[in-house]
Design a protein around this motif. Sequence first.
Motif: not given
Length: 292
Positions: A86-89, A94-98
């Motif tokens: 869950t933390t990884f997803i 968040l990384l893809l959104t950024a």
Amino acid sequence: MTKIIEKVPPSTKPPTKPPTPTTTNGPPPKPATVTTAATNVSQKFPPSANGNRPYQRLAAHYDGCHQPHGGSCCTCRCCCLTIMWTTFIIATLLLLTAITATVLYVLYRPRPPSFSLSSLKITNFNLTSPLQFTSNINISIITKNPNEKITFYYKPINVTILDYHNNHQNIVIGQGLIPKFIHNGKNTTSLFGVIKNNSSNTNPIDDISFGHLKFDLNKKNHGRLNLKVEMETYLKVKIGDKLKSNWFKLRTSCNGIKAFAYNGKLNGKVDIDGAKCKVYLIIKCFEWDISI
């Protein structure tokens, strides 16, 4: 002298049973306690009727994986793996959104719209009593879209004009609605609205607010109202040809408006030279509103 040794045959009498415990008025005998060396677990067994101890069952041997109460380390491992995935997803999203936001910013350089007052004219302002307070104000607003490939979609804009003072709360003197519209890129649009108030059916004022308005208007040679225009609507952003955002709340506040009064009455002239408008984009995050 001869010694005579007599051989006594073994007795055929069965062995005597141990005496059974007699019932007394005292407390019952305490159960026997057996400690197993392998598990160091104490178990208590009541004595049998003949005084012998019953069959002793050893506690189940377990290591660090099997728990004594039916659980196992497999459950703990599943929980740990679930939390890790869950933390990884979430981190990946968040990384893809950024990354997406960074790419869009580099390609389109988005900027928020701007609002300014073009004109504001009071055509009617009757402050006879709290139950007979009417106003009619014409307002003209200019909005600019500085982006070339970004289109703004506006829902109807709620416009409120207030009188504010340091010593009392804001008093609503008129409310109105500007229809929805589409604001294309690199475009300047003029918006017109009629802001009205009718205390008998729309926005009555109390005696305290009525007294404050009367006091501000009846000052000798300094009668005036310090006005503020607030606009609130919902905005959708279209980037390029297909990419669209959700609806965001857009709030605009314009301060520095002065309406001068003569003989306790407002005339049509309103000073908007010092008016400054600020735009706030309200983003809903869980249960909080974040203003940017």
